[in-house]
Design an enzyme around this catalytic site. Sequence first.
Site, PDB file in Angstrom:
ATOM      1  N   LYS A  14       0.856  -1.194   0.000  1.00 11.51           N
ATOM      2  CA  LYS A  14       0.000   0.000   0.000  1.00 11.51           C
ATOM      3  C   LYS A  14       0.881   1.230   0.000  1.00 11.51           C
ATOM      4  O   LYS A  14       2.043   1.215   0.413  1.00 11.51           O
ATOM      5  CB  LYS A  14      -0.943   0.015   1.212  1.00 11.51           C
ATOM      6  CG  LYS A  14      -0.278   0.063   2.584  1.00 11.51           C
ATOM      7  CD  LYS A  14       0.140   1.436   3.078  1.00 11.51           C
ATOM      8  CE  LYS A  14       0.733   1.367   4.478  1.00 11.51           C
ATOM      9  NZ  LYS A  14       1.446   2.626   4.867  1.00 11.51           N
ATOM     10  N   ASP A 139      -3.275  -1.128  10.349  1.00 10.66           N
ATOM     11  CA  ASP A 139      -3.317  -1.151   8.888  1.00 10.66           C
ATOM     12  C   ASP A 139      -3.945  -2.427   8.323  1.00 10.66           C
ATOM     13  O   ASP A 139      -4.238  -2.488   7.126  1.00 10.66           O
ATOM     14  CB  ASP A 139      -1.905  -1.012   8.308  1.00 10.66           C
ATOM     15  CG  ASP A 139      -1.394   0.415   8.336  1.00 10.66           C
ATOM     16  OD1 ASP A 139      -2.173   1.317   8.705  1.00 10.66           O
ATOM     17  OD2 ASP A 139      -0.211   0.625   8.011  1.00 10.66           O
TER      18      ASP A 139
END
Length: 288
Positions: A14, A139
């Site tokens: 990401k 996350d």
Amino acid sequence: MTDSGVLTLPAPAKLNRMLHIIGRRDDGYHALQTLFQFLGHGDTLTLAPRADGEIRLDADLTGVSTDDNLILRAARRLKEASGTRSGAHITLDKRLPLGGGLGGGSSDAATTLLGLNRLWSLGLSLERLAALGLELGADVPVFVRGHAAWGEGIGEHLTPVELDTPWFVVVHPGVGISTPSIFGASELTRDTPPITMARALQGGASSWRNDCEPTVRALYPEVARALDWLGERAPSMLTGTGACIFARLEREEDAEALLAEIPERWHAFKAPGRNRSPLHDALDRRAS
């Protein structure tokens, strides 16, 4: 993926296309506003069933203890929460750098949760898997849910968004950065005024920044050098707390040209931006 009961699944990287730190909470965590987006590049996990109920992992992760390994923690937490007697043998092909700000460990954990949910035929919802993921790290839920998102809180309050999907060149300057060391730094900006998601999206990529970048620059000179070098060639930014930085390019051929210029002392790769996680695409192909 194969048809033999073995799943081979991606664990994509990401980027934080934007990261604001708007305060510090009573529990010591920082209140954030961020934009998450996936890359078409990452680790790969292979998950095979075990009849003896054991969970085994093949991975070469220097400096990561068994107790800290998010893959094993995710698998054991899912086994406990579901009550299954199934086991798994997991093999990790690690491509993402540790401490790079690309979410590699969190992505590995999410792929473990979704992959074992499928392998073990548990049928748990994304909401339940995201809740289990949050126990492992802030996350993990965005990787479980699998869509680019506006994140608030400590990053766990997620609203799906559609971002531009250019090509990126990601550079790792060869240093490891501890997230606690950045969030604990006295010079870190912690009072950025909150903005709305609509305002952030309206401003566009040219207005986005990472509040961690000045602190990382000051503490890690090699990251500062890489940011300066890359920033002279394309719009560039730190992701997460680093150490990776990324440049945004419109075309793949532009990314290839920039990649060819990267100094040999730095590791780099190119990848397209993705609003839908490659993990979810792979699981959908398996189901079809």
